[in-house]
Design a protein around this motif. Structure first.
Motif, PDB file in Angstrom:
ATOM      1  N   ALA A  66      48.811  42.444  31.761  1.00 53.31           N
ATOM      2  CA  ALA A  66      47.805  42.222  32.972  1.00 53.31           C
ATOM      3  C   ALA A  66      46.491  42.038  32.386  1.00 53.31           C
ATOM      4  O   ALA A  66      45.885  41.177  32.911  1.00 53.31           O
ATOM      5  N   LEU A  67      46.148  42.589  31.368  1.00 53.28           N
ATOM      6  CA  LEU A  67      44.913  42.369  30.863  1.00 53.28           C
ATOM      7  C   LEU A  67      44.694  40.856  30.347  1.00 53.28           C
ATOM      8  O   LEU A  67      43.746  40.198  30.529  1.00 53.28           O
ATOM      9  N   LEU A  68      45.830  40.566  29.409  1.00 49.99           N
ATOM     10  CA  LEU A  68      45.736  39.374  29.140  1.00 49.99           C
ATOM     11  C   LEU A  68      45.718  38.205  30.401  1.00 49.99           C
ATOM     12  O   LEU A  68      44.927  36.995  30.179  1.00 49.99           O
ATOM     13  N   ALA A  69      46.519  38.329  31.231  1.00 53.01           N
ATOM     14  CA  ALA A  69      46.529  37.425  32.227  1.00 53.01           C
ATOM     15  C   ALA A  69      45.349  37.536  33.122  1.00 53.01           C
ATOM     16  O   ALA A  69      44.817  36.446  33.400  1.00 53.01           O
ATOM     17  N   THR A  70      44.500  38.563  33.363  1.00 54.04           N
ATOM     18  CA  THR A  70      43.215  38.792  33.837  1.00 54.04           C
ATOM     19  C   THR A  70      42.298  37.911  33.278  1.00 54.04           C
ATOM     20  O   THR A  70      41.530  36.982  33.659  1.00 54.04           O
ATOM     21  N   LEU A  71      42.155  38.067  31.879  1.00 51.16           N
ATOM     22  CA  LEU A  71      41.147  37.356  31.100  1.00 51.16           C
ATOM     23  C   LEU A  71      41.645  35.891  30.773  1.00 51.16           C
ATOM     24  O   LEU A  71      40.658  35.135  30.861  1.00 51.16           O
ATOM     25  N   SER A  72      42.814  35.638  30.868  1.00 53.02           N
ATOM     26  CA  SER A  72      43.154  34.101  30.981  1.00 53.02           C
ATOM     27  C   SER A  72      42.415  33.623  32.297  1.00 53.02           C
ATOM     28  O   SER A  72      42.028  32.299  32.226  1.00 53.02           O
ATOM     29  N   ALA A  73      42.708  34.068  33.449  1.00 52.92           N
ATOM     30  CA  ALA A  73      42.569  33.603  34.635  1.00 52.92           C
ATOM     31  C   ALA A  73      40.740  33.460  34.745  1.00 52.92           C
ATOM     32  O   ALA A  73      40.527  32.697  35.332  1.00 52.92           O
ATOM     33  N   LEU A  74      40.415  34.337  34.202  1.00 53.33           N
ATOM     34  CA  LEU A  74      38.928  34.443  34.054  1.00 53.33           C
ATOM     35  C   LEU A  74      38.549  33.210  33.384  1.00 53.33           C
ATOM     36  O   LEU A  74      37.383  32.604  33.691  1.00 53.33           O
ATOM     37  N   PHE A  75      38.973  33.032  32.076  1.00 51.60           N
ATOM     38  CA  PHE A  75      38.704  32.001  31.216  1.00 51.60           C
ATOM     39  C   PHE A  75      38.786  30.578  31.931  1.00 51.60           C
ATOM     40  O   PHE A  75      38.008  29.593  31.724  1.00 51.60           O
ATOM     41  N   ILE A  76      39.878  30.625  32.450  1.00 47.05           N
ATOM     42  CA  ILE A  76      40.333  29.092  33.037  1.00 47.05           C
ATOM     43  C   ILE A  76      39.246  28.716  34.214  1.00 47.05           C
ATOM     44  O   ILE A  76      38.878  27.794  34.498  1.00 47.05           O
ATOM     45  N   GLY A  77      38.862  29.923  34.937  1.00 50.30           N
ATOM     46  CA  GLY A  77      38.139  29.610  36.220  1.00 50.30           C
ATOM     47  C   GLY A  77      36.527  29.544  35.651  1.00 50.30           C
ATOM     48  O   GLY A  77      35.802  28.770  36.228  1.00 50.30           O
ATOM     49  N   GLU A  78      36.183  30.290  34.854  1.00 51.08           N
ATOM     50  CA  GLU A  78      34.632  30.455  34.583  1.00 51.08           C
ATOM     51  C   GLU A  78      34.205  29.508  33.436  1.00 51.08           C
ATOM     52  O   GLU A  78      33.059  29.104  33.490  1.00 51.08           O
ATOM     53  N   VAL A  79      35.075  29.585  32.391  1.00 54.39           N
ATOM     54  CA  VAL A  79      34.851  28.753  31.244  1.00 54.39           C
ATOM     55  C   VAL A  79      35.007  27.282  31.363  1.00 54.39           C
ATOM     56  O   VAL A  79      34.386  26.412  31.147  1.00 54.39           O
ATOM     57  N   LEU A  80      36.487  27.103  31.610  1.00 56.20           N
ATOM     58  CA  LEU A  80      36.971  25.866  31.787  1.00 56.20           C
ATOM     59  C   LEU A  80      36.599  24.843  33.197  1.00 56.20           C
ATOM     60  O   LEU A  80      36.780  24.015  33.241  1.00 56.20           O
ATOM     61  N   GLY A  81      36.064  25.957  34.203  1.00 55.76           N
ATOM     62  CA  GLY A  81      35.408  25.503  35.389  1.00 55.76           C
ATOM     63  C   GLY A  81      36.641  24.962  36.460  1.00 55.76           C
ATOM     64  O   GLY A  81      36.424  24.254  37.343  1.00 55.76           O
ATOM     65  N   GLN A  82      37.941  25.481  36.290  1.00 51.21           N
ATOM     66  CA  GLN A  82      39.052  25.103  36.846  1.00 51.21           C
ATOM     67  C   GLN A  82      39.191  26.078  38.243  1.00 51.21           C
ATOM     68  O   GLN A  82      39.145  27.059  38.263  1.00 51.21           O
ATOM     69  N   MET A  83      39.031  25.208  39.411  1.00 52.89           N
ATOM     70  CA  MET A  83      38.684  26.083  40.584  1.00 52.89           C
ATOM     71  C   MET A  83      40.259  26.473  41.101  1.00 52.89           C
ATOM     72  O   MET A  83      41.177  25.579  40.995  1.00 52.89           O
ATOM     73  N   PRO A  84      40.426  27.563  41.226  1.00 51.72           N
ATOM     74  CA  PRO A  84      41.858  28.217  41.885  1.00 51.72           C
ATOM     75  C   PRO A  84      42.353  27.780  43.320  1.00 51.72           C
ATOM     76  O   PRO A  84      41.343  27.705  43.887  1.00 51.72           O
ATOM     77  N   CYS A  85      43.379  27.541  43.437  1.00 50.63           N
ATOM     78  CA  CYS A  85      44.057  27.100  44.862  1.00 50.63           C
ATOM     79  C   CYS A  85      44.105  28.442  45.566  1.00 50.63           C
ATOM     80  O   CYS A  85      43.839  29.687  45.083  1.00 50.63           O
ATOM     81  N   THR A  86      44.577  28.243  47.037  1.00 46.40           N
ATOM     82  CA  THR A  86      44.605  29.467  47.534  1.00 46.40           C
ATOM     83  C   THR A  86      45.662  30.554  47.144  1.00 46.40           C
ATOM     84  O   THR A  86      45.430  31.607  47.057  1.00 46.40           O
ATOM     85  N   LEU A  87      46.654  30.000  46.829  1.00 45.02           N
ATOM     86  CA  LEU A  87      47.765  30.947  45.952  1.00 45.02           C
ATOM     87  C   LEU A  87      47.425  31.457  44.921  1.00 45.02           C
ATOM     88  O   LEU A  87      47.620  32.614  44.539  1.00 45.02           O
ATOM     89  N   CYS A  88      46.724  30.634  44.138  1.00 39.69           N
ATOM     90  CA  CYS A  88      46.313  31.460  42.876  1.00 39.69           C
ATOM     91  C   CYS A  88      45.171  32.610  43.395  1.00 39.69           C
ATOM     92  O   CYS A  88      45.194  33.686  42.416  1.00 39.69           O
ATOM     93  N   TRP A  89      44.279  32.525  44.295  1.00 38.76           N
ATOM     94  CA  TRP A  89      43.489  33.537  44.740  1.00 38.76           C
ATOM     95  C   TRP A  89      44.262  34.740  45.037  1.00 38.76           C
ATOM     96  O   TRP A  89      44.062  35.812  44.805  1.00 38.76           O
ATOM     97  N   TYR A  90      45.250  34.585  45.874  1.00 41.78           N
ATOM     98  CA  TYR A  90      46.062  35.770  46.087  1.00 41.78           C
ATOM     99  C   TYR A  90      46.651  36.474  44.896  1.00 41.78           C
ATOM    100  O   TYR A  90      46.795  37.572  44.803  1.00 41.78           O
ATOM    101  N   GLN A  91      47.352  35.519  43.840  1.00 45.97           N
ATOM    102  CA  GLN A  91      47.598  36.315  42.672  1.00 45.97           C
ATOM    103  C   GLN A  91      46.683  36.869  41.936  1.00 45.97           C
ATOM    104  O   GLN A  91      46.896  38.047  41.201  1.00 45.97           O
ATOM    105  N   ARG A  92      45.830  36.357  41.800  1.00 47.69           N
ATOM    106  CA  ARG A  92      44.383  36.828  41.063  1.00 47.69           C
ATOM    107  C   ARG A  92      44.274  38.331  41.779  1.00 47.69           C
ATOM    108  O   ARG A  92      43.820  39.420  41.240  1.00 47.69           O
ATOM    109  N   ILE A  93      44.022  38.485  42.940  1.00 45.09           N
ATOM    110  CA  ILE A  93      44.038  39.671  43.756  1.00 45.09           C
ATOM    111  C   ILE A  93      44.792  40.765  43.064  1.00 45.09           C
ATOM    112  O   ILE A  93      44.456  41.902  42.914  1.00 45.09           O
ATOM    113  N   ALA A  94      46.330  40.366  43.177  1.00 46.82           N
ATOM    114  CA  ALA A  94      47.183  41.434  42.431  1.00 46.82           C
ATOM    115  C   ALA A  94      46.833  41.816  40.799  1.00 46.82           C
ATOM    116  O   ALA A  94      46.922  42.819  40.530  1.00 46.82           O
ATOM    117  N   MET A  95      46.761  40.703  40.400  1.00 44.52           N
ATOM    118  CA  MET A  95      46.677  40.835  38.886  1.00 44.52           C
ATOM    119  C   MET A  95      45.195  41.457  38.555  1.00 44.52           C
ATOM    120  O   MET A  95      45.357  42.206  37.453  1.00 44.52           O
TER     121      MET A  95
END
Length: 137
Positions: free
Chosen positions: A15-44
């Motif tokens: 969970a920690l690795l997935a959370t940090l990876s999602a933050l890296f993809i969004g904040e560092v790489l600037g890749q905007m998540p889709c709607t379903l990605c947002w819902y998955q992020r809420i859980a993760m």
């Protein structure tokens, strides 16, 4: 299989690795998540602190708190993966017209790996780690 504390630790690390990876993809790489990605992020994003606190205070029931989040995220990730792979028809596509597409093969991949499948793997691993041990005969 390992004891519940070890399995809960592995679930926390995934969970920690997935959370940090999602933050890296969004904040560092600037890749905007889709709607379903947002819902998955809420859980993760909730799983990492729930499991971390449970480990910190030594609560073996932490899996009971985290399992509904993991299963919910797994269901959403499975749906997202089905949309991405084309197994679920486009009319049930939840993504908006002005946001990123849930099925964009370029925008929904990192290093050539589909993000929906990575999320599915993470939620599946966490769910398996949190499930109760089977009883041996």
């Amino acid at each position: 299989m390992a004891d519940i504390n070890t399995r809960q630790t592995f679930a926390f690390l995934v969970a920690l690795l997935a959370t940090l990876s999602a933050l890296f993809i969004g904040e560092v790489l600037g890749q905007m998540p889709c709607t379903l990605c947002w819902y998955q992020r809420i859980a993760m994003f909730a799983l990492a602190p729930v499991l971390g606190v449970a480990l910190w205070i030594g609560d073996p029931r932490g899996r009971l708190y985290a399992l509904p989040l993991a299963v919910g995220g797994l269901v959403i990730a499975a749906w997202h993966s089905g949309l991405y792979a084309g197994w679920i028809p486009e009319p049930v596509l939840p993504c908006t017209a002005n946001g990123p597409s849930c099925t964009d093969h370029v925008g929904q991949s990192i290093l050539g790996l589909p993000i929906p499948f990575l999320s599915l793997a993470a939620f599946a691993a966490i769910t398996l780690f949190l499930l109760p041990k089977g009883r041996s005969a």
